[in-house]
Design an enzyme around this catalytic site. Structure first.
Site: not given
Length: 485
Positions: A253-256
RNA sequence: GGCCCCAUGGUCAAGUGGCCUAAGACACCGCCCUUUCACGGCGGUAACCCGGGUUCGAAUCCCGGUGGGGUCACCA
C-alpha cells in the site's frame, strides 16, 4: 475449447499500482501465449471515487508497459461499451430477470439498521451477513415501505445449505459454504450495480473464458458463481494470483513507498525492467535465465508455474534489473530519457541542440554504469556540467604531489591542438602517459581525476576526457593547479 | 472473531516420494582485475516452521499445531 479471452478490469480510483500492473501483465501474457484476446474494461461503479484522470493514468501506464489490448476501452469491440457506467441498462435488465425468477428480492433496510446489525453480529462473534429481514416481503409490504419513502436495494437470495467450489487454476479446488454468505446486494439504492453483479454480467456478456486476478478476490468468487448459475450462464475458469507484499509482509500500500507504475516511470525505471521484474514476482520460468523481454516470456508463460504463496516486493532486485537494462540499451535511447532529469538538475537548457546532445550521450556512457534508475543521473553528472572546486582536503592532498605539474603539462601537451577526442584516443593517450613520465599509474591518474572533477572517485578518465573536450580539460587542470596550496 | 489462502536461505524462487550431503537470481561478505570493454571474474555465508502419521524411503502425501496474509460495505 473456444478461444481464450481474458480481461483486466481496474477501478479508476487511483493510478495503476504494482499489483494491478502484474495482474494486467499475467492476463496479457496468458492471452498472448494461447493466442487469445485481452480485454480492458473499466469498473467505475463507485461514482464517488472514480475519475477520468485515474482512468487515463491506468491506460497510459498499461501502454507504457507495452501491454496492448485487443478489445475494450479506447479500443472498442463487439461487446462494448467497456465502461461499466455506460452499461447500466444491461445490468438492470439482468437484475429484473433475477427479480422475476425469484433469485433476487428488494430490501428496504436502512444503512443504519444494517450497520447496527453488523455490529451486533461482530460483537457476538457470529458470521457477518444480512439477516434476511426483507427476504419474504409481500407485494403489499414492499409498497408500504416504499410509501414511507424508503429506497430499496436488490439482494441476491443465497441458497441455503449449498457448498460452492471454485475451481482455481493456481489454487486447486476451494470450497465455500453458502451458510457463511449472507444475501448480498447486487443493485444499490441509486440503481447502480454492485461490483460482484457487474463483474458477473460483464464477464459473461464479454465472453471472458478465464478470470485471472489477485487473490483478494478469491472470497468474492463464490458470489459471482452464484450469479452465473442463477442466470444460467457457464462459469469461467478462475486463477487467483497471490498478493504482492511490502517489506513488512502486509499487502502493498501507499505507506510502502512508491507503489504506482507512474512513480517508477517518473523515477526513471525502464518499462522492460518493470515488466521483467513483475513477471518474476509470482511466476518463474523454471529455468535459470531471469532476464527476458515481454516477447520471450509470452512464449513460456503458463498458469501452472504461478506461485501460490505471496511475494515480497524486492526493490533491490528491481534496481538490479533496471540497472542491467540501462547498461544494455542503446546509448541514444538512455541519453534521450536522461535529458529531463539533467534539465531538472539545471545542467541543461530548455532546448538541447545536436552538439549538446552529443555531449549528453558521452555523459550517459560515462555514468550509466552507476545508475539504478535514470533520475539518479543528476547525482553523477554534475562534474560534466559544473566546474569543480578543490577545497576538499583529500583533493588538496592529491594535488599537492610534486609530480602533478609535470603530469598536467604532459596531458596538456598531448591535447593542445587536438580537435576532438574520442574514447579510443583517450584510452591510448592515458595509457601512454605513465610511461612517458616514468611514473606509476596511480600517480598519474589520481591527480588527473582530482584536477578534472575535484573528487577522488568518479567516472572513468577515458570517458571524462571526451565528454569534457580538450579545451575544458586544459582549463580545469590549470585552475586546479592554481588552487593547490 | 468467522470464512478462505499460504508456509524452502534476508528477498524472489527451483524442487511435484528416491537424482537433494536442496538449483539459480538479488542482497550481503571475501578474493581477483585495479583505471581497456564484456549483467567483469572467482569463491563464500545462508533455508525445507513445529509435531504426529503414511512409506523401504518425505522438502515433496495426510492430519494437527504455530505463524503470516486475505476477506467479511449500498468499495471495488
Amino acid at each position: 475449447m473456444s478461444e481464450v479471452k481474458v480481461r483486466f478490469a481496474p477501478s479508476p480510483t487511483g493510478p495503476l499500482h504494482i499489483g494491478g500492473a502484474r495482474s494486467a501483465l499475467f492476463n496479457w501474457l496468458y492471452a498472448r501465449r494461447y493466442h487469445g484476446k485481452f480485454v480492458v474494461r473499466i469498473e467505475d461503479t463507485d461514482l464517488e471515487r472514480s475519475s477520468r484522470e485515474s482512468e487515463e493514468n491506468i491506460l497510459s501506464s498499461l501502454r507504457w508497459l507495452g501491454l496492448d489490448w485487443d478489445e475494450g476501452i479506447a479500443a472498442g469491440g463487439p461487446a462494448g461499451p467497456y465502461r461499466q457506467t455506460e452499461r447500466l441498462a444491461l445490468y438492470s435488465q439482468y437484475a429484473e430477470e433475477l427479480l422475476e425468477s425469484g433469485w433476487a428480492y428488494r430490501c428496504y433496510c436502512s444503512e443504519e439498521e444494517l450497520a447496527a446489525q453488523r455490529e451486533a453480529q461482530l460483537a457476538a462473534g457470529e458470521m457477518v451477513g444480512y439477516n434476511g429481514q426483507c427476504r419474504n416481503l409481500s407485494e403489499a409490504e414492499c409498497q408500504q415501505l416504499e410509501n414511507e419513502g424508503r429506497k430499496p436495494v436488490v439482494r441476491f437470495r443465497v441458497p441455503e445449505g449449498k457448498v460452492l467450489t471454485v475451481r482455481d487454476q493456481v489454487r486447486g479446488d476451494v470450497s465455500f459454504d453458502c451458510h457463511g454468505i449472507g444475501d448480498f446486494i447486487i443493485v444499490k439504492s441509486d440503481g447502480i450495480p454492485t461490483y460482484n453483479f457487474a463483474v458477473a454480467v460483464d464477464d459473461h456478456t464479454m465472453g471472458i473464458t478465464h478470470v485471472i486476478r489477485a487473490e483478494e478476490h478469491l472470497s468474492n468468487t463464490p458470489l459471482q458463481i452464484l450469479l452465473f448459475e442463477a442466470l444460467g450462464w457457464p462459469v469461467p475458469e478462475f486463477a487467483h494470483i497471490s498478493l504482492i507484499l511490502g517489506k513488512d509482509r502486509a499487502k502493498m500500500s501507499k505507506r510502502h513507498g512508491a507503489t504506482s507504475i507512474q512513480q517508477y516511470r517518473d523515477l526513471g525505471y525502464l518499462p522492460e525492467a518493470m515488466v521483467n521484474f513483475l513477471a518474476l514476482l509470482g511466476w518463474s520460468p523454471g529455468a535459470e535465465e531471469e532476464v527476458f523481454t515481454l516477447d520471450q516470456v509470452q512464449e513460456k508463460f503458463s498458469l501452472d508455474r504461478v506461485a501460490k504463496s505471496p511475494a515480497v516486493f524486492d526493490l533491490d532486485k528491481l534496481n538490479w534489473l533496471n540497472g542491467h537494462y540501462i547498461k544494455h540499451s542503446p546509448v541514444e535511447r538512455i541519453a534521450d530519457l536522461a535529458v529531463p532529469y539533467l534539465r531538472q538538475a539545471g545542467y541543461l537548457p530548455e532546448t538541447v541542440d545536436e552538439s549538446l546532445m552529443a555531449k549528453v550521450r558521452l555523459v550517459t556512457i560515462a555514468v550509466r554504469e552507476y545508475l539504478d534508475y535514470l533520475s539518479q543521473i543528476a547525482d553523477h553528472a554534475g562534474v560534466f556540467f559544473t566546474d569543480p572546486g578543490y577545497d576538499d582536503p583529500e583533493a588538496q592532498a592529491v594535488l599537492s604531489g610534486e609530480q602533478v605539474p609535470a603530469v598536467f603539462a604532459a596531458l596538456r601537451e598531448q591535447l593542445t591542438g587536438a580537435a576532438a577526442l574520442d574514447e579510443d584516443r583517450a584510452r591510448a593517450l592515458l595509457k601512454q602517459l605513465p610511461k612517458e613520465l616514468g611514473l606509476g599509474g596511480k600517480l598519474v591518474y589520481q591527480p588527473l581525476r582530482v584536477g578534472l572533477t575535484g573528487k577522488t572517485k568518479g567516472p572513468e578518465l577515458y570517458h571524462l576526457l571526451p565528454a569534457l573536450g580538450p579545451a575544458k580539460v586544459i582549463e580545469r587542470l590549470e585552475k586546479a593547479l592554481g588552487s593547490a596550496i
